[in-house]
Design a protein around this motif. Structure first.
Motif, mmCIF file in Angstrom:
data_model
loop_
_atom_site.group_PDB
_atom_site.id
_atom_site.type_symbol
_atom_site.label_atom_id
_atom_site.label_comp_id
_atom_site.label_asym_id
_atom_site.label_seq_id
_atom_site.Cartn_x
_atom_site.Cartn_y
_atom_site.Cartn_z
ATOM 1 N N SER A 260 0.935 -1.320 -0.131
ATOM 2 C CA SER A 260 0.195 0.149 -0.072
ATOM 3 C C SER A 260 0.899 1.426 0.070
ATOM 4 N N TYR B 178 -0.330 8.784 -1.982
ATOM 5 C CA TYR B 178 -1.599 9.627 -1.922
ATOM 6 C C TYR B 178 -1.363 10.965 -1.306
ATOM 7 N N GLN C 97 -1.957 0.353 -11.522
ATOM 8 C CA GLN C 97 -1.170 -0.618 -10.756
ATOM 9 C C GLN C 97 0.384 -0.147 -10.924
ATOM 10 N N ASP D 153 -1.835 -3.024 -6.470
ATOM 11 C CA ASP D 153 -2.873 -1.851 -7.043
ATOM 12 C C ASP D 153 -2.881 -0.742 -6.078
ATOM 13 N N ALA D 154 -2.964 0.577 -6.809
ATOM 14 C CA ALA D 154 -3.296 1.835 -6.084
ATOM 15 C C ALA D 154 -4.933 2.201 -6.104
#
Length: 327
Positions: free
Chosen positions: A2, A37, A216, A226-227
């Motif tokens: 993550s 993020y 990805q 995955d993002a």
């Protein structure tokens, strides 16, 4: 795997301690996977309108979208392209899109000088609401780009305005709206790529996603992860130019898009890059900062000359027909 979540808010203020904390978080993310993020970016209240108007645009009849095709945009390279009209690593992408940038008229020095990728946007006559929605979003994301680059500078032990004063006082700002059609798997669980494996070529990408996911990232171990979208957050990643400026200290990671949602997907990347005529050269980093060879073995010291020359070489591979029209 993550990605970290960084609150960008303190970089819009002047609290030295808070800004240093955010800068350290950005630096750690850039040294790891080059993706993270961000919240507190200033565009939260604008996104719903941007999404709604984007959905309306791609619902227009094809002939209305083709009326503002990129081929009609001249050297500014702005406008619509249909599915398969953009190449990644020489292969057509499974997406359509709208290319935009900073709105410039003929009085701007860059347009008057005939610089490629600078000029006026093309707007659909049937949808006047699209322009203000996009303009407001681009303005907010440009402000966020300036704030992020201050954080990057601080994370490298440089003055917070280092990039602004040398590269981004007059940045090259390019914005895209991409629409990935819903596609069934080809064989079993094997899906066609909306965008194949690639790295971005500039300084920063600020990406908004709808709820359908598909982004990805290839980790340092070579494994894809995955993002997924986080409501209200952007995905930020660094590009090849920042990788090279830091001589490999900060990583431009390969990524791709695979739309397995069964629904149409929208994304909104804004590319925040140096001025077209900015002369790029490696940063004056502290001697103890660890550098690494790039994953593709590119020569990290081989950067010199105007950013625009580098940019045209990269974008011309995506739209070879447009590049040929400028020669």
């Amino acid at each position: 795997m993550s990605l970290p979540v960084v609150d960008l808010g303190p970089l819009f203020g002047d609290n030295t301690k808070d800004r240093a904390t955010v800068a350290a978080q950005i630096g750690a993310a850039c040294r790891a996977d080059g993706f993270f993020y961000v919240t507190g970016h200033g565009g939260e209240a604008l996104f719903a309108e941007l999404r709604a108007e984007s959905e309306r645009f791609f619902a227009l009849p094809l002939e209305e979208r083709m009326a503002i095709a990129m081929a009609n945009g001249g050297p500014a390279w702005r406008g619509y392209f249909p599915v398969g009209g953009e190449l990644t690593s020489g292969r057509p992408d499974l997406k359509q899109g709208l290319y935009l940038g900073e709105e410039l008229d003929e009085s701007d020095r860059r347009v008057a000088a005939g610089w490629p990728m600078h000029g006026a946007n093309q707007w659909p006559a049937a949808q006047p609401e699209l322009r203000p929605a996009i303009t407001a979003w681009m303005d907010a994301m440009t402000d966020a780009g300036h704030a992020l680059m201050e954080g990057v500078a601080l994370s490298l032990g440089l003055p917070d305005r280092y990039f602004h004063d040398r590269y981004t006082a007059d940045p090259t700002v390019l914005f895209r709206i991409f629409h990935y059609p819903a596609t069934p798997p080809k064989d079993g669980n094997d899906y066609a790529f909306g965008v194949g494996e690639h790295t971005d070529y500039g300084l920063l990408t600020l990406l908004a996603q709808d709820a359908n996911g598909g982004l990805q990232i290839k980790g340092r171990d070579g494994v894809w992860f995955d993002a997924p979208p986080i409501p209200g957050a952007l995905v930020v990643n660094i590009g090849d130019m920042l990788d090279r400026l830091t001589q490999g200290l900060y990583r431009s990671a390969p990524h791709r898009v695979v739309n397995t949602s069964g629904r149409d997907r929208l994304s909104w990347p804004l590319f925040f890059d140096p001025a077209f005529d900015a002369v790029v050269e490696p940063l004056p980093l502290a001697a103890g900062m660890k550098r690494e060879a790039r994953w593709d073995e590119a020569d990290l010291g081989a950067i010199s000359g105007p950013y625009g020359d580098y940019l045209l070489g990269k974008v011309g591979k995506v739209f070879p027909g447009l590049k040929a029209s400028l020669i």
